[in-house]
Design a protein around this motif. Sequence first.
Motif, PDB file in Angstrom:
ATOM      1  N   ARG A 146     -20.851 100.593 -20.775  1.00  0.00           N
ATOM      2  CA  ARG A 146     -20.872 100.792 -18.999  1.00  0.00           C
ATOM      3  C   ARG A 146     -22.052 100.518 -18.453  1.00  0.00           C
ATOM      4  NH1 ARG A 146     -19.276 105.499 -16.796  1.00  0.00           N
ATOM      5  NH2 ARG A 146     -19.765 106.822 -18.584  1.00  0.00           N
ATOM      6  N   HIS A 147     -23.163 101.163 -18.881  1.00  0.00           N
ATOM      7  CA  HIS A 147     -24.509 101.180 -18.152  1.00  0.00           C
ATOM      8  C   HIS A 147     -25.833 101.203 -18.939  1.00  0.00           C
ATOM      9  CE1 HIS A 147     -24.692 105.463 -18.593  1.00  0.00           C
ATOM     10  NE2 HIS A 147     -23.232 105.626 -17.830  1.00  0.00           N
ATOM     11  N   GLY A 148     -26.797 101.760 -18.642  1.00  0.00           N
ATOM     12  CA  GLY A 148     -28.128 101.615 -19.029  1.00  0.00           C
ATOM     13  C   GLY A 148     -28.973 101.332 -18.030  1.00  0.00           C
ATOM     14  N   THR A 149     -30.377 101.405 -18.126  1.00  0.00           N
ATOM     15  CA  THR A 149     -31.171 101.416 -17.177  1.00  0.00           C
ATOM     16  C   THR A 149     -32.778 101.535 -18.040  1.00  0.00           C
ATOM     17  OG1 THR A 149     -30.384 101.929 -15.340  1.00  0.00           O
ATOM     18  CG2 THR A 149     -32.461 102.282 -15.368  1.00  0.00           C
ATOM     19  N   VAL A 150     -33.829 100.837 -17.309  1.00  0.00           N
ATOM     20  CA  VAL A 150     -35.104 101.198 -18.165  1.00  0.00           C
ATOM     21  C   VAL A 150     -35.961 101.610 -16.985  1.00  0.00           C
ATOM     22  CG1 VAL A 150     -34.688  99.099 -20.012  1.00  0.00           C
ATOM     23  CG2 VAL A 150     -36.247  98.882 -17.743  1.00  0.00           C
ATOM     24  N   ALA A 174     -34.891 107.760 -13.296  1.00  0.00           N
ATOM     25  CA  ALA A 174     -33.542 108.329 -13.905  1.00  0.00           C
ATOM     26  C   ALA A 174     -32.607 107.226 -14.450  1.00  0.00           C
ATOM     27  CB  ALA A 174     -32.778 108.874 -12.724  1.00  0.00           C
ATOM     28  N   THR A 175     -31.717 107.569 -15.212  1.00  0.00           N
ATOM     29  CA  THR A 175     -30.560 106.840 -15.788  1.00  0.00           C
ATOM     30  C   THR A 175     -29.202 107.514 -15.737  1.00  0.00           C
ATOM     31  OG1 THR A 175     -30.037 105.661 -17.519  1.00  0.00           O
ATOM     32  CG2 THR A 175     -31.843 107.278 -18.169  1.00  0.00           C
ATOM     33  N   GLY A 176     -28.240 106.849 -15.706  1.00  0.00           N
ATOM     34  CA  GLY A 176     -26.940 107.321 -15.665  1.00  0.00           C
ATOM     35  C   GLY A 176     -25.912 107.056 -14.390  1.00  0.00           C
ATOM     36  N   ASP A 177     -24.953 107.783 -14.210  1.00  0.00           N
ATOM     37  CA  ASP A 177     -23.999 107.134 -13.233  1.00  0.00           C
ATOM     38  C   ASP A 177     -24.659 107.399 -11.939  1.00  0.00           C
ATOM     39  OD1 ASP A 177     -22.083 107.439 -15.151  1.00  0.00           O
ATOM     40  OD2 ASP A 177     -21.769 109.566 -15.255  1.00  0.00           O
ATOM     41  N   GLY A 178     -25.138 106.150 -11.383  1.00  0.00           N
ATOM     42  CA  GLY A 178     -26.062 105.835 -10.271  1.00  0.00           C
ATOM     43  C   GLY A 178     -25.183 106.753  -8.882  1.00  0.00           C
ATOM     44  N   GLU A 179     -24.090 106.653  -8.809  1.00  0.00           N
ATOM     45  CA  GLU A 179     -23.493 107.218  -7.638  1.00  0.00           C
ATOM     46  C   GLU A 179     -23.951 108.698  -7.567  1.00  0.00           C
ATOM     47  OE1 GLU A 179     -22.151 104.719  -9.518  1.00  0.00           O
ATOM     48  OE2 GLU A 179     -21.570 103.233  -7.856  1.00  0.00           O
ATOM     49  N   GLY A 200     -22.262  93.455  -5.366  1.00  0.00           N
ATOM     50  CA  GLY A 200     -22.760  94.236  -4.123  1.00  0.00           C
ATOM     51  C   GLY A 200     -23.138  95.621  -4.339  1.00  0.00           C
ATOM     52  N   ARG A 201     -22.591  95.971  -5.225  1.00  0.00           N
ATOM     53  CA  ARG A 201     -22.604  97.575  -5.620  1.00  0.00           C
ATOM     54  C   ARG A 201     -24.239  97.736  -5.777  1.00  0.00           C
ATOM     55  NH1 ARG A 201     -24.807 100.664 -10.115  1.00  0.00           N
ATOM     56  NH2 ARG A 201     -24.177 102.638 -10.135  1.00  0.00           N
ATOM     57  N   VAL A 202     -24.954  98.762  -5.318  1.00  0.00           N
ATOM     58  CA  VAL A 202     -25.952  99.046  -5.718  1.00  0.00           C
ATOM     59  C   VAL A 202     -26.105 100.526  -6.087  1.00  0.00           C
ATOM     60  CG1 VAL A 202     -28.335  99.513  -4.738  1.00  0.00           C
ATOM     61  CG2 VAL A 202     -26.994  97.565  -3.734  1.00  0.00           C
ATOM     62  N   GLY A 203     -27.085 100.684  -7.343  1.00  0.00           N
ATOM     63  CA  GLY A 203     -27.054 102.015  -7.773  1.00  0.00           C
ATOM     64  C   GLY A 203     -28.244 102.855  -7.378  1.00  0.00           C
ATOM     65  N   ASP A 204     -28.650 103.837  -8.181  1.00  0.00           N
ATOM     66  CA  ASP A 204     -29.687 104.918  -7.672  1.00  0.00           C
ATOM     67  C   ASP A 204     -31.026 104.263  -8.214  1.00  0.00           C
ATOM     68  OD1 ASP A 204     -28.830 104.886 -10.475  1.00  0.00           O
ATOM     69  OD2 ASP A 204     -30.128 106.605 -10.700  1.00  0.00           O
ATOM     70  N   SER A 205     -31.132 103.227  -8.951  1.00  0.00           N
ATOM     71  CA  SER A 205     -32.401 102.862  -9.350  1.00  0.00           C
ATOM     72  C   SER A 205     -33.349 102.337  -8.180  1.00  0.00           C
ATOM     73  CB  SER A 205     -32.314 101.892 -10.386  1.00  0.00           C
ATOM     74  OG  SER A 205     -31.386 102.169 -11.575  1.00  0.00           O
ATOM     75  N   GLY A 224     -29.624  96.440 -14.660  1.00  0.00           N
ATOM     76  CA  GLY A 224     -28.626  95.546 -14.336  1.00  0.00           C
ATOM     77  C   GLY A 224     -27.368  96.372 -13.871  1.00  0.00           C
ATOM     78  N   GLY A 225     -27.457  97.519 -13.641  1.00  0.00           N
ATOM     79  CA  GLY A 225     -26.533  98.268 -13.122  1.00  0.00           C
ATOM     80  C   GLY A 225     -25.458  98.861 -14.006  1.00  0.00           C
ATOM     81  N   THR A 226     -24.023  98.922 -13.796  1.00  0.00           N
ATOM     82  CA  THR A 226     -23.080  99.159 -14.525  1.00  0.00           C
ATOM     83  C   THR A 226     -22.049  98.145 -14.643  1.00  0.00           C
ATOM     84  OG1 THR A 226     -21.767 100.057 -12.498  1.00  0.00           O
ATOM     85  CG2 THR A 226     -23.029 101.854 -13.693  1.00  0.00           C
ATOM     86  N   THR A 227     -21.637  98.000 -15.932  1.00  0.00           N
ATOM     87  CA  THR A 227     -20.589  96.881 -16.235  1.00  0.00           C
ATOM     88  C   THR A 227     -19.371  97.252 -15.323  1.00  0.00           C
ATOM     89  OG1 THR A 227     -21.459  96.985 -18.563  1.00  0.00           O
ATOM     90  CG2 THR A 227     -19.286  95.938 -18.263  1.00  0.00           C
TER      91      THR A 227
HETATM   92  N1  ASP Z   1     -28.383 104.265 -13.178  1.00  0.00           N
HETATM   93  C1  ASP Z   1     -27.920 102.890 -13.243  1.00  0.00           C
HETATM   94  C2  ASP Z   1     -27.052 102.623 -12.064  1.00  0.00           C
HETATM   95  O1  ASP Z   1     -26.265 103.261 -11.803  1.00  0.00           O
HETATM   96  C3  ASP Z   1     -27.200 102.780 -14.604  1.00  0.00           C
HETATM   97  C4  ASP Z   1     -27.934 103.643 -15.666  1.00  0.00           C
HETATM   98  O2  ASP Z   1     -28.915 104.005 -15.714  1.00  0.00           O
HETATM   99  O3  ASP Z   1     -27.240 103.749 -16.703  1.00  0.00           O
HETATM  100  O4  ASP Z   1     -27.061 101.442 -11.615  1.00  0.00           O
END
Ligand code: ASP
Length: 361
Positions: free
Chosen positions: A226-230, A279-284, A256-261, A248-251
Amino acid sequence: MKHARVFGVNCFFAFVFFSAAALALAQESAQSPAVSGEKAPEDQLKMQTKKIGLVIHGGAGTIERSKMTQDREREYRAGLERALAAGYEILKQGGASLDATEAAVHVLEDDPHFNAGKGSVFTSAGTNEMDGAIMDGKTLSAGAVAALKHVKNPISLARLVMEKSGHVMMDGEGAEAFARENGIELVDQKYFFTQERWDALQKIKAMEKHRTGAAGKRIPITDQDRHGTVGAVALDKNGNLAAATSTGGTTNKRPGRVGDSPVIGAGTYANNATCAVSATGDGEYFIRATVGHDVSTLMEYRGMSLKEAAQAVLDKVAKLGGTGGLIAIDREGNMALPFNTAGMYRGYVDPNGEYVVEIYK
Ligand code: ASP
């Protein structure tokens, strides 16, 4: 013999003379107030504490040991070590934390194992859209980019936005036009294709179909699908903190969706008065919990330690229903790397200058 005695006496007088002169000098400097050009005691202290520090992450999620081959694990670890080396080399030579975080993130963006740059996940439309941000803790300057489709290293464009655009955040075509004008490398979308990320998109799409349509077999989707970030956070020898994040955000996200990064104060934040956070995780959820800024304010207003503040904010994310993790460093060089998932690709340089890389809990 006589010569030796005369020489000895002379030495004795020379010693007394120089000792007295040194003492007088020391007393004078202790008594005289700081005059212009001299360092105030506080500055002297700052100069003595030349601690440097670097922490990086490559995303948090359900990283299962059983699914990880030895070769794969070795590749992830090598990528994290390369990123640490790129950033730490700069800090060791007296370079700026901004440069160190950008360099570390650059390495991870170029590594297809991580969801940023080359290894970015796919949107529901089968495209790649990347976000990123960088922040300077000394000036609170920040640069953020979102929904980029052709920028090879989004973190470098974020830095350029911070330094040259007069803006803080730019997205899409306008951001890419600005990149082109300034010689930032643009690539075809094909560059971002990796079979693994493509398969992850197909898996999620198949699962969605089953959920909405006829019952079928359950397809296990991991967070890694689903996701990941660096990201990287650093402290340089001048006491300056910086944070950088790229993703790259979330799969299967909507185009147009923008995450937290790229949201300053959420996925990325740095302030010399407190800390630097990526941070990394569920951006919303990370946006709603204003993660980076919250860690900073808990330290500033509540006097919490970096570790306490980082954990408290991650708990807040969890309460909302979000999973993930964060890395943080404070102005004393303390580090925190909490996460509430099974694993988080992460690394730091310990006080002896050794690279430490970890994946699981
Ligand atoms: N935080 C990233 C986002 O929501 C995804 C992630 O870190 O896993 O775009």
